[in-house]
Design a protein around this motif. Structure first.
Motif, PDB file in Angstrom:
ATOM      1  N   UNK A 122      18.154 -29.746  10.090  1.00 29.01           N
ATOM      2  CA  UNK A 122      17.296 -28.848   9.334  1.00 29.01           C
ATOM      3  C   UNK A 122      17.497 -27.399   9.780  1.00 29.01           C
ATOM      4  N   UNK A 123      17.044 -26.422   8.991  1.00 24.43           N
ATOM      5  CA  UNK A 123      17.131 -25.020   9.441  1.00 24.43           C
ATOM      6  C   UNK A 123      16.366 -24.750  10.729  1.00 24.43           C
ATOM      7  N   UNK A 124      15.284 -25.470  10.982  1.00 24.35           N
ATOM      8  CA  UNK A 124      14.553 -25.271  12.233  1.00 24.35           C
ATOM      9  C   UNK A 124      15.391 -25.694  13.442  1.00 24.35           C
ATOM     10  N   UNK A 125      16.219 -26.728  13.283  1.00 26.70           N
ATOM     11  CA  UNK A 125      17.115 -27.132  14.360  1.00 26.70           C
ATOM     12  C   UNK A 125      18.183 -26.066  14.587  1.00 26.70           C
ATOM     13  N   UNK A 126      18.705 -25.492  13.508  1.00 24.50           N
ATOM     14  CA  UNK A 126      19.689 -24.414  13.636  1.00 24.50           C
ATOM     15  C   UNK A 126      19.081 -23.233  14.396  1.00 24.50           C
ATOM     16  N   UNK A 127      17.835 -22.912  14.096  1.00 24.52           N
ATOM     17  CA  UNK A 127      17.167 -21.809  14.794  1.00 24.52           C
ATOM     18  C   UNK A 127      17.040 -22.102  16.282  1.00 24.52           C
ATOM     19  N   UNK A 128      16.714 -23.329  16.643  1.00 26.20           N
ATOM     20  CA  UNK A 128      16.590 -23.673  18.057  1.00 26.20           C
ATOM     21  C   UNK A 128      17.935 -23.643  18.772  1.00 26.20           C
ATOM     22  N   UNK A 129      19.001 -23.956  18.058  1.00 26.97           N
ATOM     23  CA  UNK A 129      20.330 -23.851  18.657  1.00 26.97           C
ATOM     24  C   UNK A 129      20.657 -22.396  19.002  1.00 26.97           C
ATOM     25  N   UNK A 130      20.311 -21.484  18.105  1.00 23.78           N
ATOM     26  CA  UNK A 130      20.555 -20.066  18.357  1.00 23.78           C
ATOM     27  C   UNK A 130      19.690 -19.577  19.513  1.00 23.78           C
ATOM     28  N   UNK A 131      18.398 -19.934  19.497  1.00 26.06           N
ATOM     29  CA  UNK A 131      17.505 -19.500  20.568  1.00 26.06           C
ATOM     30  C   UNK A 131      17.932 -20.073  21.921  1.00 26.06           C
ATOM     31  N   UNK A 132      18.414 -21.283  21.911  1.00 18.84           N
ATOM     32  CA  UNK A 132      18.868 -21.907  23.158  1.00 18.84           C
ATOM     33  C   UNK A 132      20.075 -21.156  23.724  1.00 18.84           C
ATOM     34  N   UNK A 133      21.045 -20.799  22.873  1.00 21.28           N
ATOM     35  CA  UNK A 133      22.223 -20.062  23.337  1.00 21.28           C
ATOM     36  C   UNK A 133      21.832 -18.695  23.901  1.00 21.28           C
ATOM     37  N   UNK A 134      20.904 -18.004  23.231  1.00 21.64           N
ATOM     38  CA  UNK A 134      20.468 -16.683  23.694  1.00 21.64           C
ATOM     39  C   UNK A 134      19.669 -16.804  24.993  1.00 21.64           C
ATOM     40  N   UNK A 135      18.837 -17.829  25.085  1.00 18.83           N
ATOM     41  CA  UNK A 135      18.009 -18.012  26.280  1.00 18.83           C
ATOM     42  C   UNK A 135      18.876 -18.147  27.528  1.00 18.83           C
ATOM     43  N   UNK A 136      19.858 -19.023  27.498  1.00 17.29           N
ATOM     44  CA  UNK A 136      20.657 -19.258  28.693  1.00 17.29           C
ATOM     45  C   UNK A 136      21.654 -18.135  28.950  1.00 17.29           C
ATOM     46  N   UNK A 137      22.038 -17.388  27.929  1.00 18.11           N
ATOM     47  CA  UNK A 137      22.895 -16.238  28.182  1.00 18.11           C
ATOM     48  C   UNK A 137      22.141 -15.162  28.952  1.00 18.11           C
ATOM     49  N   UNK A 138      20.863 -14.968  28.643  1.00 23.92           N
ATOM     50  CA  UNK A 138      20.051 -13.970  29.338  1.00 23.92           C
ATOM     51  C   UNK A 138      19.548 -14.444  30.699  1.00 23.92           C
ATOM     52  N   UNK A 139      19.840 -15.687  31.055  1.00 30.68           N
ATOM     53  CA  UNK A 139      19.276 -16.265  32.274  1.00 30.68           C
ATOM     54  C   UNK A 139      20.083 -15.960  33.527  1.00 30.68           C
TER      55      UNK A 139
END
Length: 379
Positions: A122-139
């Motif tokens: 679903x689009x909500x899963x796609x959004x979580x994939x993007x947020x997950x990539x950004x979260x760990x890049x900033x970590x």
């Protein structure tokens, strides 16, 4: 840190599987963000800009300059109301910082997409994939950032990552989240898929398999992923009319892989080298060792061995015949030599036996003569 209080923000819009996101990254600090856009109107985009500017101001930073392409020209007035100067690049030109940032996010999303047990999401899963990539890049701290010890997320959001709190679940783990309940017969758990931790790490963000929406829960029970859960995710994706393939495009639906193919590589694109833990990879140390042998000799030997192996393989049948002939001739020679030696040994033994016999005859004759002499004397 005072030198970087004024922030220059690079912005762009990226579509992931046809879902639009507002992507931003600041120069020097390298803090990146992503926000899902429900539509592409100026009002929606300005709302996201206000949230981003507010996040920087809480930590004492001030966004003074915003760099983007021509799609943000119509928002110049609203952006100026935020106290930010908008700089638009030339036509058919790009903002290198945000384009490299998008490429890094794309690569990490592709990795997660390959690991998922679902073929349609679903689009909500796609959004979580993007947020997950950004979260760990900033970590984690970046080589091109302003600090070797502080990550971009810690500088801007005061968010410190801890293994014990942020790594409680593996990605896409199937769980039953614990819901509020009473004494009725309503379900007390909900089947969900884990995606990423929250900022403080006390909770995790899941996608509910009942509604398809994001859930934030701190209590759950891990379970094996059943086939019904996969079928349920596919059903939700079909109902949402979601895209079946993973694509990355700009606002005009042009593939980003083709559009930004000429960009230089950055630190996030560097290949990882696997080094043995506890071993200092210093080439000069080997030259001081007594048993050091240059790799060039070994390479040449290995090359010659491989060539000889190929030659042996090509003429294996001839070699087998030669070996058989050599073996047969060697057998004849051995037999001949054994025969000669055996013959010589037998002749030698015969001579010795004849000598013993002749010696025996001589002794017997001498004994007879002595007996005759004794008999004569006694008479």
């Amino acid at each position: 840190m005072q030198h970087y209080r004024d922030i220059t923000l690079c912005v762009d819009v990226m579509k992931v599987a046809t879902v639009p996101f507002l992507m931003t990254i600041c120069k020097h600090i390298k803090f990146g963000s992503a926000g899902r856009l429900l539509d592409m109107t100026n009002e929606t985009i300005i709302k996201h800009f206000k949230k981003i500017v507010g996040a920087y101001s809480i930590r004492g930073f001030k966004v003074t300059i915003m760099i983007g392409d021509g799609q943000f020209e119509s928002m110049r007035g609203e952006i100026c109301d935020l106290g930010v100067h908008l700089h638009i690049v030339a036509n058919n030109k790009h903002v290198p910082d945000v384009e490299r940032y998008q490429r890094t996010v794309k690569d990490r999303i592709r990795c997660d997409w390959a690991l998922m047990p679902f073929k349609h999401v679903t689009p909500s899963v796609v959004a979580q994939l993007v947020y997950r990539a950004v979260f760990w890049r900033n970590a984690f701290p970046l080589k091109t950032g302003i600090s070797r010890t502080l990550s971009p997320g810690e500088i801007i959001l005061n968010r410190k990552v801890s293994f014990s709190s942020h790594c409680k679940l593996v990605p896409f783990q199937y769980v039953h989240t614990h819901e509020e309940h009473d004494n009725s017969m309503t379900p007390r758990t909900v089947g969900a898929i884990a995606f990423r931790p929250t900022g403080d790490g006390n909770a995790h963000i899941f996608i509910s398999l009942q509604t398809g929406r994001a859930l934030t829960r701190s209590d759950w029970t891990e379970l094996p992923l059943p086939d019904d859960a996969i079928d349920r995710m596919h059903t939700l994706a079909r109902r949402a009319k979601a895209a079946t393939t993973l694509t990355f495009t700009n606002r005009d639906n042009i593939d980003l892989d083709t559009l930004y193919a000429d960009l230089d590589r950055d630190e996030d694109d560097l290949s990882l080298t696997a080094l043995t833990a506890g071993v200092d990879d210093d080439d000069t140390d080997d030259e001081d060792d007594d048993d050091f042998e240059p790799t060039s000799d070994s390479d040449s030997e290995s090359g010659s061995e491989s060539d000889s192996d190929d030659d042996d393989d090509s003429g294996s049948e001839d070699d087998d015949d030669d070996d058989n002939e050599a073996g047969e001739s060697a057998g004849v020679q051995f037999e001949h030599e054994d025969g000669e030696s055996a013959g010589v040994q037998l002749e030698h033994e015969n001579e010795q036996s004849e000598g013993v016999q002749s010696a025996g005859v001589t002794l017997n004759e001498e004994n007879n003569d002595e007996r005759m002499n004794l008999d004569t004397l006694s008479g």
